[in-house]
Design a protein around this motif. Structure first.
Motif, PDB file in Angstrom:
ATOM      1  N   ARG A  51       4.737   2.795  -4.257  1.00  0.00           N
ATOM      2  CA  ARG A  51       6.078   3.993  -4.058  1.00  0.00           C
ATOM      3  C   ARG A  51       6.208   3.987  -5.508  1.00  0.00           C
ATOM      4  N   THR A  58       3.868   8.393  -2.845  1.00  0.00           N
ATOM      5  CA  THR A  58       3.636   6.828  -1.865  1.00  0.00           C
ATOM      6  C   THR A  58       2.182   7.127  -1.844  1.00  0.00           C
ATOM      7  N   LEU A  81       4.032   7.579   7.193  1.00  0.00           N
ATOM      8  CA  LEU A  81       4.551   8.760   5.995  1.00  0.00           C
ATOM      9  C   LEU A  81       5.539   9.334   6.650  1.00  0.00           C
ATOM     10  N   SER A  82       6.610   9.495   5.571  1.00  0.00           N
ATOM     11  CA  SER A  82       7.353  10.159   5.338  1.00  0.00           C
ATOM     12  C   SER A  82       8.480  10.324   4.024  1.00  0.00           C
ATOM     13  N   THR A  85       9.148   6.217   3.928  1.00  0.00           N
ATOM     14  CA  THR A  85       8.004   5.785   4.645  1.00  0.00           C
ATOM     15  C   THR A  85       8.028   3.851   5.228  1.00  0.00           C
TER      16      THR A  85
END
Length: 412
Positions: A51, A58, A81-82, A85
């Protein structure tokens, strides 16, 4: 008196070595953690989840390389993943990557860190910080079971280890990645399969094969070039073929000079003179072996049987014919045996010489070591070097037996 003094001299020498090399302080200089990391890297690979703390981007990549990066928006099933993460390390341990990074460690607690201009602002569970956590104002490094977390102001990175050499056959962008052997064989796309394997951007199989060929070629040219030069010079150094003592002396001193300078020294000198490249390595091998072969060949020539030469001369043969039919057959077994033995030995030497001259498998090995990153590639190259040496040893031994036996049969 000599027998009594020898043990004392040896003991004094070993004592000097013990003190001069600081053997007693060796234990303090050994880093077992670095050794463990190095060894594990040789048979495993790392997946990097990174990140960028400046823009929040990321990425997920095998060995942290662009060539092994997962397509945008995709990741292994243990990475979610968001905006924040989540990395699942199994056994109840997981890491969340966001503006604040958290690491839930079973049996210890939760570590939180918020990177910023003031540094890495980390908090730890109450109590002493364990030795597997290295924390400072600007950097926090945590080594867990099969994974590592590193946090700096600019970047947060998770390394997770897995056994094997990932992407050895196909890279992530290949349509054959992840398919079983049965699926590959049933697809019928053998040409495309071979092309994807051979042009693998991570493991560079085509480049490695060419580097191995360059290494063998370097040894071959250097060894046989030296033999071709040393044979006529050997006649000059043999007292039964060159009665002029000053000429023999000059030839022998040339041999001493050439073999007295190590091949690596010749490599450095020639690299400055001719520039890097496999040809420079071949010349270095040739110079060193010319001195060695010259000495071996001249000694073999001094031990030839004069009766065979006289027999050839009695037929009215000219001097060159005497050498061809009366001398060469006698020294051929020695010549072939030594040349083929040195060919096998020089294959090993060409690896080191190639690292200096910038050619062959030695160059790839040195590059992999210098990066201090992909030690599985180092293992790969070392295995290939061992197999190459074994193959050259078997080939030279087989050829030596065939040629010498054939030569022996022809002289009876």
């Amino acid at each position: 008196m000599f027998t009594l003094a020898a043990p004392a001299v040896i003991l004094a020498y070993l004592t000097y070595v013990f003190i001069a090399f600081d053997v007693a302080g060796l234990a303090d200089r050994v880093s077992l953690s670095n050794m463990q990391t190095l060894v594990s890297d040789t048979y495993s690979y790392k997946v990097h989840v990174t990140r960028d703390n400046r823009d929040g981007a990321t990425s997920v990549a095998i060995e942290g390389e662009r060539k092994g990066e997962y397509p945008e928006g995709t990741a292994p099933d243990w990475v979610t993943l968001s905006d924040t993460t989540r990395v699942d390390l199994a056994n109840g341990a997981f890491i969340t990557l966001g503006d604040t990074t958290t690491f839930d460690i079973p049996g210890y607690g939760t570590v939180t860190a918020t990177p910023g201009r003031s540094g890495v602002n980390a908090t730890f569970p109450p109590g002493d910080i364990p030795e597997w956590i290295n924390a400072s104002k600007n950097r926090v490094a945590i080594t867990a079971d099969g994974a590592r977390l590193t946090i700096t102001r600019n970047r947060t990175e998770v390394f997770r280890y897995f056994y094997g050499w990932e992407l050895f056959f196909f890279t992530l962008d290949s349509p054959f990645h992840g398919k079983s052997v049965t699926e590959l064989l049933s697809s019928g796309q053998y040409g495309a399969i071979w092309s994807d394997f051979w042009s693998n951007k991570m493991w560079r199989h085509a480049d490695v094969a060419w580097a191995l060929f360059e290494t063998v070629l370097m040894a071959f040219l250097g060894t046989f070039g030296a033999a071709m030069i040393a044979l006529p010079l050997g006649f000059l150094a043999a007292k039964n073929f060159t009665p002029l003592g000053s000429l023999r002396f000059a030839a022998r001193r040339v041999f001493d000079f050439l073999r007295g300078v190590d091949g690596l020294i010749w490599t450095i000198v020639l690299s400055r003179a001719f520039g890097p490249g496999p040809l420079t390595g071949s010349l270095a091998i040739m110079l060193t072996d010319t001195g060695t072969f010259g000495k071996i060949f001249s000694e073999a020539l001094e031990n030839v049987d004069d009766k065979q030469i006289e027999g050839i001369a009695s037929t009215g043969a000219k001097p060159m014919q005497r050498y061809r039919f009366g001398v060469i057959p006698q020294i051929t077994p020695v010549l072939l045996s030594q040349v083929l033995y040195y060919l096998e030995s020089n294959t090993r030497s060409a690896t080191i010489i190639g690292a200096i001259t910038g050619g062959g498998i030695g160059l790839l090995l040195t590059q992999a070591i210098i990066t201090q990153k992909d030690w599985e590639e180092v293992s790969y190259y070392i295995i290939l070097i061992i197999l190459m040496v074994m193959a050259m040893d078997s080939f030279s031994g087989w050829l030596r037996r065939r040629l010498i036996q054939g030569t022996g049969e022809g002289t009876h």
